[in-house]
Design a protein around this motif. Sequence first.
Motif, PDB file in Angstrom:
ATOM      1  N   GLU A 108     -13.334 -23.747 -18.182  1.00 28.92           N
ATOM      2  CA  GLU A 108     -14.784 -23.306 -18.300  1.00 28.92           C
ATOM      3  C   GLU A 108     -15.800 -23.515 -17.258  1.00 28.92           C
ATOM      4  O   GLU A 108     -15.545 -24.491 -16.721  1.00 28.92           O
ATOM      5  N   ARG A 119     -16.365 -19.790 -24.837  1.00 27.59           N
ATOM      6  CA  ARG A 119     -17.106 -20.180 -25.997  1.00 27.59           C
ATOM      7  C   ARG A 119     -16.583 -20.362 -27.251  1.00 27.59           C
ATOM      8  O   ARG A 119     -15.833 -19.505 -27.577  1.00 27.59           O
ATOM      9  N   PHE A 120     -16.898 -21.416 -27.953  1.00 28.20           N
ATOM     10  CA  PHE A 120     -16.222 -21.670 -29.152  1.00 28.20           C
ATOM     11  C   PHE A 120     -16.784 -20.812 -30.232  1.00 28.20           C
ATOM     12  O   PHE A 120     -17.933 -20.353 -30.489  1.00 28.20           O
ATOM     13  N   TYR A 142     -13.148 -32.806 -26.715  1.00 22.38           N
ATOM     14  CA  TYR A 142     -13.291 -31.505 -26.174  1.00 22.38           C
ATOM     15  C   TYR A 142     -12.782 -31.420 -24.962  1.00 22.38           C
ATOM     16  O   TYR A 142     -13.191 -31.962 -23.865  1.00 22.38           O
ATOM     17  N   ASN A 180     -20.961 -25.064 -25.259  1.00 22.43           N
ATOM     18  CA  ASN A 180     -19.641 -25.604 -26.147  1.00 22.43           C
ATOM     19  C   ASN A 180     -20.372 -26.897 -27.023  1.00 22.43           C
ATOM     20  O   ASN A 180     -20.098 -27.237 -27.644  1.00 22.43           O
ATOM     21  N   PHE A 226     -22.929 -26.296 -28.981  1.00 25.65           N
ATOM     22  CA  PHE A 226     -22.243 -25.573 -30.135  1.00 25.65           C
ATOM     23  C   PHE A 226     -21.758 -26.836 -31.075  1.00 25.65           C
ATOM     24  O   PHE A 226     -22.022 -26.693 -32.436  1.00 25.65           O
ATOM     25  N   ASP A 256     -19.344 -35.466 -29.134  1.00 28.26           N
ATOM     26  CA  ASP A 256     -18.254 -34.801 -27.969  1.00 28.26           C
ATOM     27  C   ASP A 256     -17.895 -36.341 -27.140  1.00 28.26           C
ATOM     28  O   ASP A 256     -18.525 -36.862 -26.587  1.00 28.26           O
ATOM     29  N   ASN A 295      -9.867 -28.682 -29.307  1.00 28.82           N
ATOM     30  CA  ASN A 295      -9.663 -27.008 -28.845  1.00 28.82           C
ATOM     31  C   ASN A 295      -8.315 -27.222 -28.113  1.00 28.82           C
ATOM     32  O   ASN A 295      -7.972 -26.670 -26.945  1.00 28.82           O
TER      33      ASN A 295
END
Length: 555
Positions: free
Chosen positions: A208, A463-464, A203, A216, A219, A227, A419
């Motif tokens: 952000e 935000r994802f 990630y 995230n 999420f 992550d 992302n």
Amino acid sequence: MKYALPAPSLLIIALCALTFPCSHCHAADNAYLVGSDNTMHKIRGEDGLKGRWNQPLIIEAARNEYEGGQLVIQAAADAGSLQDVSVNVSDMANDKNHARIARDQFTLSMVEYIEVKDLWHPKESRGLWPDPLLPLQPFNVPAGAIQPIWITVYVAPNTPPGNYEGTITVVPKNASQRSLPIRLTVWPFTLPAENHLHTLFYYWHHKESPLVIRQNIEFLAKYRIDDATAGWPDFKNDPDFAQADARLEACFNHLGMAATTMADMRAGPYSPEVKDRIQRETTAWARHLEEKGWLDRMPFKLEDEPAANRLELVKLQGQMIHAINPRIRTLCTVTHGPSGLNDPLMDSIDIWMPTTEFYKPALAEQLRAKGKDVWWYICGGPAHPYPNYFMFYPGIDCRILFWMNWKYHVKGFLYWAVNAWGDPSYAVNVQGKNGKHWPDIPWDTVESRSGDGHLVYPGPDGRFLSSFRLENIRDSVEDYEYLWLLDQLVQRLEKKDKHGFASLFASSKEVLAIDPEVVGGTSQYTLDPNRLLAARRTLAAKIVQVQEAVNSGQN
């Protein structure tokens, strides 16, 4: 952020003229059809629905599992567009035990389409592909077009097992409403909260806020994704572990993550000052992780995909890390994997990570016998016949991969980014151009290479938002947990009475080996979602059988 569908995305693809059988429809109802489909079929204009018109949406799930399907709406070619369509789901009821699953356990999303303009892949990859899942709000369906709605239900751990029924209703402003039944089977077993497959997905932060970063990570955890960057401390001048501890305690103790990485860095050459800083900070960080009991879950990633002329530097990098603390496990994405048991890097790398294309089962088992491990990864390659996460590959590619992990005893997987939204397309897709950005303008796929490196989409404040591919990846991790759970039950059965349950023991081992018709090799796998779902159903039934045998003690 407003999620109005952009004009180019009314792409919900126009089909050839549609014929509605009169036996099914009254004059007031012939404006559209509704149907159901599985989560692996990418519905496009060229092939239409492969599910069933006017048939129930069938979902099967364990407790503590997310599972879903697709509701499909197709507007008649000669009846005009459907206007301001809303979709509603009811509570689910079990008539036998009077249990209910509330409608708020469902998530409904609009399946949006992206135009792939990729120049790096075959021409067949270009065109409109379903991928982003947008928050559902009233929408239009143009005449002759087809629109899928993604439906996901979360089955809570305390849900009574059994068969549940409910309805999903389509309500256009300018046509009569239509409903489909939903039938949900809840299996009498519960998936563990923690992950048993190490999924290291990177990630990358794009300015952000700390709050959004935490949201995230949470999420991703809901998708059973670890992550890979969650364990990176920010030492600055003096070690301060408080912020990293808070993040890791949440990840490991509350979000179910199996692993993250301690670091990810090039192999030098280092100046004396940089080498001293690395040794000082890594020594402090490793000591702290040992005290917390996390060191085994956080490998130190050596240089990524080192070129042949940098292998000696990688060797020295691994030796330096092991000298700091021999308990630190080093990981390296060496694309082709080790050359053999006498590879020059053998003493420097603890976890070898080739791409799936270069995984060698026999060599991997030999390495494991020597105390090493072999995981694998994908990124811009390999291409078919190996599965990958490209937007234009079949949906089953995203779901089959972790069945392969289980079959070949590969306990870890790495993916380079969730992302990486492209550069310079990042400015268009996220930051905006001329005051607009996605989804108010089309997503730019030129730099993002057909979804390689991006499995989520930017929502409000960074935000994802989920995707077709991400949903199937979660399903794949959950399938892995089915296999893990059956394996644990079989081990208990073996200790209890292997000979008394010889037939059940043998059939369970056969299921755990995975049918070659489902996975025959890392480049040989079924493309039929129904075959995979049947294998999953067989796996679930075997879990129930073995669980009952372990608990009852009856032959």
